[in-house]
Structure formats: structure tokens, C-alpha cells
Design a protein around this motif. Sequence first.
Motif, short mmCIF file in Angstrom:
data_model
loop_
_atom_site.label_atom_id
_atom_site.label_comp_id
_atom_site.label_asym_id
_atom_site.label_seq_id
_atom_site.Cartn_x
_atom_site.Cartn_y
_atom_site.Cartn_z
N HIS A 167 11.89 -36.81 -0.30
CA HIS A 167 12.12 -37.62 0.47
C HIS A 167 11.27 -37.95 1.61
O HIS A 167 10.97 -36.92 2.43
CB HIS A 167 13.50 -37.57 1.29
N GLY A 168 10.51 -39.04 1.90
CA GLY A 168 9.43 -39.19 2.87
C GLY A 168 8.16 -38.36 2.57
O GLY A 168 7.27 -38.42 3.37
N VAL A 169 8.17 -37.64 1.56
CA VAL A 169 7.05 -36.65 1.12
C VAL A 169 7.19 -36.71 -0.23
O VAL A 169 8.12 -36.75 -0.97
CB VAL A 169 6.97 -35.29 1.93
N GLY A 170 6.28 -35.96 -0.96
CA GLY A 170 6.22 -35.82 -2.34
C GLY A 170 6.88 -34.47 -2.49
O GLY A 170 7.08 -33.43 -1.57
N GLU A 171 7.62 -34.35 -3.57
CA GLU A 171 8.65 -33.26 -3.74
C GLU A 171 7.71 -31.95 -4.14
O GLU A 171 6.55 -32.02 -5.01
CB GLU A 171 9.13 -33.45 -5.35
N ASP A 172 7.76 -30.89 -3.46
CA ASP A 172 7.16 -29.77 -3.51
C ASP A 172 7.85 -28.54 -3.16
O ASP A 172 8.07 -28.17 -2.02
CB ASP A 172 5.75 -29.87 -2.48
N HIS A 173 8.15 -27.77 -4.37
CA HIS A 173 9.24 -26.58 -4.06
C HIS A 173 8.62 -25.55 -3.43
O HIS A 173 8.93 -24.85 -2.60
CB HIS A 173 9.78 -26.46 -5.32
N SER A 188 22.21 -41.63 7.27
CA SER A 188 23.08 -43.06 7.38
C SER A 188 22.05 -44.10 7.20
O SER A 188 22.79 -45.27 6.82
CB SER A 188 23.23 -43.06 8.93
N GLU A 189 20.92 -43.95 6.77
CA GLU A 189 20.05 -44.79 6.23
C GLU A 189 19.38 -44.52 4.82
O GLU A 189 18.94 -43.49 4.51
CB GLU A 189 18.83 -45.12 6.99
N PHE A 190 19.49 -45.47 3.65
CA PHE A 190 19.03 -45.02 2.46
C PHE A 190 17.85 -45.46 2.06
O PHE A 190 17.30 -45.37 0.98
CB PHE A 190 20.21 -45.12 1.43
N ARG A 191 17.00 -46.24 2.95
CA ARG A 191 15.67 -46.94 2.66
C ARG A 191 14.73 -45.83 2.76
O ARG A 191 14.97 -44.99 3.56
CB ARG A 191 15.40 -48.04 3.70
N GLU A 192 13.99 -45.90 1.93
CA GLU A 192 12.60 -44.61 1.88
C GLU A 192 11.94 -44.80 3.26
O GLU A 192 11.54 -43.88 3.76
CB GLU A 192 11.75 -45.15 0.55
N SER A 193 11.71 -45.92 3.80
CA SER A 193 11.09 -45.83 5.16
C SER A 193 11.88 -45.22 6.39
O SER A 193 11.19 -44.60 7.14
CB SER A 193 10.92 -47.57 5.58
N LYS A 194 13.13 -45.09 6.02
CA LYS A 194 13.84 -44.35 7.07
C LYS A 194 13.82 -42.75 6.71
O LYS A 194 13.97 -42.04 7.59
CB LYS A 194 15.39 -44.81 7.01
N LYS A 195 13.79 -42.60 5.66
CA LYS A 195 13.42 -41.04 5.00
C LYS A 195 12.19 -40.62 5.68
O LYS A 195 11.94 -39.56 6.02
CB LYS A 195 13.44 -41.04 3.54
N ALA A 196 11.19 -41.50 5.51
CA ALA A 196 9.93 -41.10 6.17
C ALA A 196 9.90 -40.84 7.65
O ALA A 196 9.34 -40.09 8.10
CB ALA A 196 8.93 -42.21 5.78
N LYS A 197 10.73 -41.59 8.09
CA LYS A 197 10.89 -41.35 9.61
C LYS A 197 11.44 -40.18 9.99
O LYS A 197 11.36 -39.28 10.66
CB LYS A 197 11.67 -42.67 10.39
N ALA A 198 12.49 -39.94 9.04
CA ALA A 198 13.24 -38.45 9.28
C ALA A 198 12.44 -37.22 9.18
O ALA A 198 12.55 -36.61 9.74
CB ALA A 198 14.62 -38.46 8.32
N THR A 199 11.61 -37.47 7.94
CA THR A 199 10.80 -36.68 7.58
C THR A 199 9.64 -36.16 9.01
O THR A 199 9.42 -34.96 9.36
CB THR A 199 9.79 -36.92 6.60
#
Length: 195
Positions: free
Chosen positions: A67-73, A30-41
Motif C-alpha cells: 500500500h503506497g509502496v511496492g510490496e517488499d517483505h 478510512s480511505e480506500f483510494r491508493e492516493s490516500k494509502k500513499a499519504k498514509a505511507t
Amino acid sequence: EEASVEALQKKCDAKDWAACVDLGDHYNFSEFRESKKAKATALYRRACDAKFVNGCASLGTMYHYGHGVGEDHGKEVALYRQACDADDSDGCQSLAQSYLNGDGVPKDVSRAVALYQKECDRESGNACYALAGMYRFGEGVAKDEAKSEALVERACKLGSSVCQMEAYETAVRPYDDDCRNGDGEACYMIGSAYQ
């Protein structure tokens, strides 16, 4: 909404790991700001560290998209595998998708089919729907339209979110052009579909 976020935070603070994942989902979707993605992570990681495997599956998705982290497959797949090994349906389906696309693992369509079949057998509508597509196009299995149709029907009966979206689109589509052209009744019909 603010009250429900506060309630989820209190539950998460009391070590209700499902609430931590739900709160992470709130911030993630529901939040599209990167700071919220970091919180979700951080919330997903907290649940995963506590061995709540659905948190691990969600954390894997954050690594997939970066999202909230570096991409790492590699981390993504390890987290999906950890969740799937503990019988988490989301983790198994995400791992199947990784095998299907070759994200973080060598592409292995037969493993993807096996994972989707396992989850479909465990009554996951979304897994049945994914498996239906594989039968429809003959991807990793012999092409079989009848089996595909039966799997779509089963997926919809099990409440697949894809079926729900398609039903909504089918209900709204006839009114879309009329609403865009100023027909108030058509717009009302579309609005009614949201309720």
C-alpha cells in the motif's frame, strides 16, 4: 471529522509523531483510494525517520500489503524488527506473524511463540489471543486446551480487539436473519449495538 484531521495535521506538522501515525491510520483505514494509502505511507515514514518506532511498525505493514509502496517483505521485516528492538508491541507482534508465515524470513514458529509470549507478558491482549491459538492447535508448542482457554480469558480481560469483535458478533448474530427479512425491531437491535 474534518476538524479532527486538521488538528492531527497541525500536531504532526509540530513534530508530534504519534499524531502523524494517527493521521496515517485515518488515511490508511478510512480511505480506500491508493492516493490516500500513499499519504498514509508518507506519514508513517516521517514518524519512523524521526525514530518514533510505532511509525516503523505501521510502515512495515504498508510494505507487507504494497500500500503506497511496492510490496517488499524484506523491508517489512526490517521495519518490524527495528520497532520490536525498541519494545514496540505492534512491531513485535507483526514480526511474530512474519516468522509464523515465513514472510520475509525463514518460517520459525518457535520465534513466533517467543515473541507472542513476550508481548502477552507485557499485557497485550492481541498477543495473548494469538498465543492461545497456538496452544489450541499445538503450533510450535504442545497442544494444551486449558492453557489456550486461560490465554483467551486473559486476552479478553486485557481488551483484545478480537474478543471485542467476537462479543459484538455474538450479540448481533441472533438478529441478523430477522433484520434481513424485514423485522424492524431486529434491525433496531443491530443498530443499537453500533452505538
